[in-house]
Motif scaffolding. Structure first.
Motif, short mmCIF file in Angstrom:
data_model
loop_
_atom_site.label_atom_id
_atom_site.label_comp_id
_atom_site.label_asym_id
_atom_site.label_seq_id
_atom_site.Cartn_x
_atom_site.Cartn_y
_atom_site.Cartn_z
N LEU A 143 17.86 -8.36 -51.25
CA LEU A 143 19.26 -8.53 -51.63
C LEU A 143 20.00 -9.18 -50.73
N LYS A 144 20.88 -10.03 -51.24
CA LYS A 144 21.87 -10.99 -50.18
C LYS A 144 23.19 -10.53 -50.63
N SER A 145 23.96 -9.97 -49.81
CA SER A 145 25.47 -9.77 -50.14
C SER A 145 25.70 -9.15 -51.58
N LEU A 146 24.72 -8.43 -52.05
CA LEU A 146 24.87 -7.92 -53.16
C LEU A 146 25.96 -6.89 -53.55
N THR A 147 27.15 -7.17 -54.59
CA THR A 147 28.22 -6.64 -54.56
C THR A 147 28.59 -6.26 -56.26
N LYS A 148 28.94 -5.10 -56.40
CA LYS A 148 29.33 -4.94 -57.69
C LYS A 148 30.81 -4.35 -57.81
N ARG A 149 31.61 -5.09 -58.60
CA ARG A 149 33.04 -4.63 -58.76
C ARG A 149 33.48 -4.45 -60.01
N TRP A 150 34.34 -3.44 -60.53
CA TRP A 150 34.85 -3.46 -61.75
C TRP A 150 36.25 -3.50 -61.38
N ASN A 175 39.43 -3.44 -59.43
CA ASN A 175 39.60 -3.56 -58.00
C ASN A 175 38.43 -2.45 -57.38
N PHE A 176 37.86 -1.74 -58.33
CA PHE A 176 36.91 -0.79 -57.94
C PHE A 176 35.60 -1.47 -57.39
N ILE A 177 35.17 -0.96 -56.09
CA ILE A 177 34.04 -1.50 -55.55
C ILE A 177 32.81 -0.52 -55.67
N GLY A 178 31.84 -0.77 -56.45
CA GLY A 178 30.82 0.25 -56.67
C GLY A 178 29.88 0.07 -55.50
N VAL A 179 29.32 -1.30 -55.33
CA VAL A 179 28.27 -1.43 -54.38
C VAL A 179 28.96 -2.72 -53.28
N GLN A 180 29.10 -2.51 -52.13
CA GLN A 180 29.59 -3.73 -51.35
C GLN A 180 28.77 -4.42 -50.26
N SER A 181 28.50 -5.54 -50.41
CA SER A 181 27.73 -6.51 -49.60
C SER A 181 26.60 -5.93 -49.05
N PHE A 182 25.62 -5.72 -50.19
CA PHE A 182 24.55 -5.03 -49.79
C PHE A 182 23.32 -5.98 -49.19
N ASP A 183 22.85 -6.14 -48.07
CA ASP A 183 21.79 -6.96 -47.55
C ASP A 183 20.74 -6.06 -47.16
N LEU A 184 19.66 -6.60 -47.65
CA LEU A 184 18.30 -5.82 -47.33
C LEU A 184 16.71 -6.66 -47.83
N GLU A 185 15.72 -6.39 -47.00
CA GLU A 185 14.58 -7.07 -47.46
C GLU A 185 13.68 -6.09 -47.49
N ILE A 186 13.14 -5.92 -48.61
CA ILE A 186 12.05 -4.69 -48.99
C ILE A 186 10.81 -5.51 -48.96
N GLN A 187 9.94 -4.89 -48.30
CA GLN A 187 8.51 -5.52 -48.10
C GLN A 187 7.90 -5.33 -49.45
N ASP A 188 6.71 -6.29 -49.61
CA ASP A 188 5.91 -6.06 -50.50
C ASP A 188 5.09 -4.77 -50.28
N LYS A 189 4.97 -4.14 -51.35
CA LYS A 189 4.18 -2.59 -51.39
C LYS A 189 5.06 -1.67 -50.90
N GLU A 190 6.28 -1.63 -50.30
CA GLU A 190 7.02 -0.69 -49.55
C GLU A 190 7.56 0.34 -50.38
N ILE A 210 28.71 1.52 -49.55
CA ILE A 210 28.40 0.74 -48.37
C ILE A 210 27.14 1.56 -47.84
N VAL A 211 26.19 0.59 -47.16
CA VAL A 211 25.30 1.03 -46.62
C VAL A 211 25.59 1.45 -45.16
N GLN A 212 25.00 2.65 -44.84
CA GLN A 212 25.34 3.28 -43.66
C GLN A 212 24.26 3.10 -42.36
N GLN A 213 23.00 3.36 -43.15
CA GLN A 213 21.75 2.97 -42.03
C GLN A 213 20.63 2.58 -42.79
N VAL A 214 19.79 1.80 -42.34
CA VAL A 214 18.48 1.60 -42.91
C VAL A 214 17.43 1.96 -41.78
#
Ligand SMILES: Nc1ncnc2c1ncn2[C@@H]1O[C@H](COP(=O)(O)OP(=O)(O)OP(=O)(O)O)[C@@H](O)[C@H]1O
Ligand SMILES: [Mg+2]
Length: 352
Positions: A6-13, A15-30, A211-215
């Motif tokens: 996921l690269k800066s994944l964002t969802k807006r409706w 002015n409302f932000i449902g998901v903000q700038s979500f960055d993450l790499e999920i490994q194969d089989k994780e 917003i992602v708080q911790q991974v």
């Protein structure tokens, strides 16, 4: 098999932000768990990965393919929802077989694949029943089998256990963990239950207000929460948090004095410690935090003792044989080594 990025994944409706700038790499089989309170954006994230919700900004990659513009059916993802979504007029067998039919899988493979999927979730004896003649847990397993039978690249599961009673949740949870191990398929699993997250995940993403708080691994998140939100969310009971002042390595608050803390930042801080790391001491003056007993709860193998300390409460895990009266003055042993410190203003963890 595939990784998900996921690269800066964002969802807006609007002015409302449902998901903000979500960055993450999920490994194969994780096995990745999205955890957070209601409304924090878990389902929205999942639906964007599945292609059921349009992306406002950012990119989703599955393996080395950017899938933003792919139809859901072309993403090779199987989803399991909280509501099982079974077809009431079809038998269990036909329900499980359905995805093979609509995807045009050769007919001569169907029987064997349905049998294999149903055996994995222990449904062999129920194949000729209709969903209404099944228990909630059995229906949930049909939904799982229907996802498994496709042998997809990615599983998405959105609170699949929330309709089950407490006991069935625990056994189905174990089954999901075992299945994922056996199928070795990249999985994103959504829950607001932190025990489910701790027990199932390779890594957990804690979210709050989009917003992602911790991974991190469940251990990392439990042992080293990065901010006050994560500290207060992970763990049962939640971490004890006390607002006070830090000066030259000494923390003070009402009825509280703890020495030997890192001499890093002077001023208003919030001190945290876990119930199982602290211990009770008889008498008022011996520990670092004093207060009268407010409540006492026997859990079976241990008990939880809550003290009224200053403005708030602190809970300490005690022996199952501990007994005492409500109102009795007592104190808690809270050595510096078990303490977590957070900046009260920013909420961020303060490191030694
Ligand atoms: N179609 C929509 N239009 C506007 N806002 C929406 C829409 N869908 C969801 N939201 C809002 O986006 C936020 C995130 O919703 P989402 O369903 O992702 O939460 P969640 O973390 O899955 O919560 P829960 O644990 O309750 O299922 C919520 O505040 C919700 O009200
Ligand atoms: Mg949801």
């Amino acid at each position: 098999m595939a990784s998900i990025t996921l690269k800066s994944l964002t969802k807006r409706w609007g002015n409302f932000i449902g998901v903000q700038s979500f960055d993450l790499e999920i490994q194969d089989k994780e096995f990745l768990v999205l955890l957070g309170p209601s409304g924090c954006g878990k389902t929205t994230t999942m639906r964007m990965v599945a292609g059921l919700e349009e992306v406002s900004e950012g990119e989703i990659w599955i393996g080395d393919q950017m899938v933003n513009d792919l139809e859901p059916k072309d993403r090779d993802i199987a989803m399991v929802f909280q509501s099982y979504g079974l077809y009431p007029n079809m038998t269990v067998y036909e329900n499980i077989r359905f995805p093979l039919k609509i995807r045009g899988i050769p007919k001569d493979e169907h029987h064997e694949r349905v049998k294999r999927a149903s055996a994995m979730v222990e449904l062999d004896d129920f194949l000729q029943r209709r969903p209404k003649a099944l228990s909630g847990g059995q229906r949930q397993r049909v939904a799982l089998a229907r996802a498994i039978v496709r042998e997809p690249t990615v599983f998405l599961m959105d609170e699949p256990l929330s309709n089950l009673d407490a006991k069935l949740r625990v056994s189905t949870r174990a089954q999901i963990k075992n299945l994922q191990h056996e199928l070795a398929t990249t999985t994103i699993y959504v829950t607001h239950d932190q025990i489910e997250a701790m027990t199932l995940a390779d890594r957990v993403v804690v979210m709050e207000k989009g917003i992602v708080q911790q991974v991190g691994t469940p251990k990392e998140i439990y042992n080293r929460p990065e901010n006050l939100f994560v500290a207060g969310f992970m763990g049962t009971p939640a971490m004890n948090l006390i607002e006070g002042v830090l000066d030259s390595g000494t923390f003070t608050a009402k009825n509280t004095e703890i020495n030997g803390l890192p001499n890093t930042q002077n001023g208003p801080v919030t001190l945290g410690f876990r119930a199982e790391d602290a211990s009770l001491v008889e008498g008022r003056a011996k520990g670092q935090i004093a207060g009268p007993i407010y409540a006492f709860e026997l859990l079976g193998d241990s008990s939880m003792v809550t003290l009224r300390t200053g403005k708030g409460m602190s809970t300490v895990k005690a022996d199952k044989d501990f007994s005492s009266d409500i109102g009795e003055a007592i104190s808690i042993n809270v050595p510096a080594s078990i303490c977590h410190l957070f900046d009260t203003q920013t909420g961020l963890r303060i490191d030694a």
